[in-house]
Design an enzyme around this catalytic site. Structure first.
Site, PDB file in Angstrom:
ATOM      1  N   GLU A  15      -7.249   4.701   2.826  1.00 47.13           N
ATOM      2  CA  GLU A  15      -6.928   3.446   1.878  1.00 47.13           C
ATOM      3  C   GLU A  15      -8.094   3.316   0.617  1.00 47.13           C
ATOM      4  O   GLU A  15      -7.815   2.744  -0.281  1.00 47.13           O
ATOM      5  CB  GLU A  15      -7.259   2.472   2.784  1.00 47.13           C
ATOM      6  CG  GLU A  15      -6.060   2.076   3.697  1.00 47.13           C
ATOM      7  CD  GLU A  15      -6.101   2.939   5.109  1.00 47.13           C
ATOM      8  OE1 GLU A  15      -5.370   2.375   5.814  1.00 47.13           O
ATOM      9  OE2 GLU A  15      -6.996   3.812   4.964  1.00 47.13           O
ATOM     10  N   GLU A  28      -3.504   4.129  12.273  1.00 44.42           N
ATOM     11  CA  GLU A  28      -3.468   2.663  12.894  1.00 44.42           C
ATOM     12  C   GLU A  28      -2.592   2.512  14.003  1.00 44.42           C
ATOM     13  O   GLU A  28      -3.014   2.279  15.200  1.00 44.42           O
ATOM     14  CB  GLU A  28      -4.062   1.690  11.919  1.00 44.42           C
ATOM     15  CG  GLU A  28      -5.128   1.858  11.048  1.00 44.42           C
ATOM     16  CD  GLU A  28      -5.099   0.887  10.108  1.00 44.42           C
ATOM     17  OE1 GLU A  28      -6.270   0.130   9.979  1.00 44.42           O
ATOM     18  OE2 GLU A  28      -4.234   0.458   9.444  1.00 44.42           O
ATOM     19  N   ALA A  35       1.282   2.245   4.836  1.00 50.37           N
ATOM     20  CA  ALA A  35       1.945   1.090   4.398  1.00 50.37           C
ATOM     21  C   ALA A  35       2.857   1.379   3.024  1.00 50.37           C
ATOM     22  O   ALA A  35       2.835   2.440   2.430  1.00 50.37           O
ATOM     23  CB  ALA A  35       0.903   0.059   3.652  1.00 50.37           C
ATOM     24  N   GLY A  86      -1.832   2.980   7.736  1.00 52.36           N
ATOM     25  CA  GLY A  86      -1.282   2.264   8.692  1.00 52.36           C
ATOM     26  C   GLY A  86      -0.576   3.037   9.768  1.00 52.36           C
ATOM     27  O   GLY A  86      -0.681   2.682  11.077  1.00 52.36           O
TER      28      GLY A  86
END
Length: 264
Positions: free
Chosen positions: A138, A118, A72, A115
């Site tokens: 994270e 992901e 992110a 992310g």
């Protein structure tokens, strides 16, 4: 390549149509393709457009600058609060991507973190370079994966190996994840895009309706019960934006120092 949408004056997502496939490139190499809100909106729009394109039967997703996506945009995310995230429901964009009918093939070189991992796991096939590194770090920022990481990793790796990656933020190689069944193929560095393109063309050569229904069937088998887990993950992700540790973790990241956790 043609740009889709704008992100701080540049096109964060590039689309190249090569019927019967298309190549979508994350284009923020100066920040290792960090997944800003603008980039994710542009990506969702680009994929939706290709999903409606009768000449495109498969899509390759890759990153510019030798990196898939390093996670992110922490500078952007650090300014968010719990209420803002929940009201704007930014993570709903990921649901739109998961509902894509066209097969998605990730070509991963370099980092696919947070992310970025992901996003790779959201794809139907993953081709990784030997030097690729995957991870859900994270926890080091005082938060948890918020776009499917806790659910998808557990389904793919099993509870204990997924728990290790999520709780420690440990990175895994493409080779390790290939042996664990997460990555489809591992190729020499700099060859991931070439192999992903070849694989996408192979898929695109199959009967389009059969491919669509086959993808839907496999996804249903894999995702059974997932939506409940995603809802819980999303709620917990939002709640963490009310913690002091989240503020400290992101501030420490931006200041390039170790975080000092307080447990509150």
């Amino acid at each position: 390549m043609s740009g889709v949408a704008a992100d701080r004056g540049a096109s964060p997502v590039l689309v190249e149509r090569r019927p019967p496939i298309a190549i979508v490139t994350l284009n923020r190499p100066d920040v290792r393709n960090a997944l800003s809100f603008g980039l994710m909106e542009a990506l969702a729009q680009a994929i939706a457009s290709l999903d409606r394109d009768a000449e495109v039967r498969a899509v390759v997703l890759t990153g510019q600058g030798g990196v898939f996506a390093a996670g992110a945009d922490i500078g952007e995310l650090s300014g968010q609060g719990m209420v803002d995230l929940m009201q704007e429901d930014r993570l709903a964009l990921w649901r739109r991507l998961r509902e894509t009918k066209r097969p998605l093939v990730a070509a991963v070189e370099g980092l696919a973190l947070g992310g970025g991992m992901e996003l790779a796991m959201l794809c139907d096939l993953i081709v990784a370079g030997e030097g690729a590194r995957f991870g859900q770090p994270e926890i080091r920022l005082g938060i948890i994966p918020g776009a499917g990481g806790t659910q998808l990793l557990t389904r793919a790796l099993g509870k204990w190996r997924a728990m290790e990656m999520v709780l420690t933020g440990r990175l895994a190689s493409g080779r390790e994840l290939y042996e664990a069944g997460v990555v489809t193929r591992v190729v020499p560095d700099s060859q991931a895009l070439h192999e992903a393109t070849r694989l996408a063309l192979e898929v695109a050569a199959m009967a389009p309706v059969a491919v669509q229904l086959a993808k839907e069937s496999v996804q249903t088998a894999f995702m059974a019960g997932l939506e409940e887990g995603l809802a819980l993950e999303r709620k917990n992700f939002y709640l963490l934006f009310a913690t002091q540790d989240r503020e400290e973790g992101m501030r420490a990241f931006l200041e390039k120092r170790d975080a000092h956790w307080q447990g509150r």
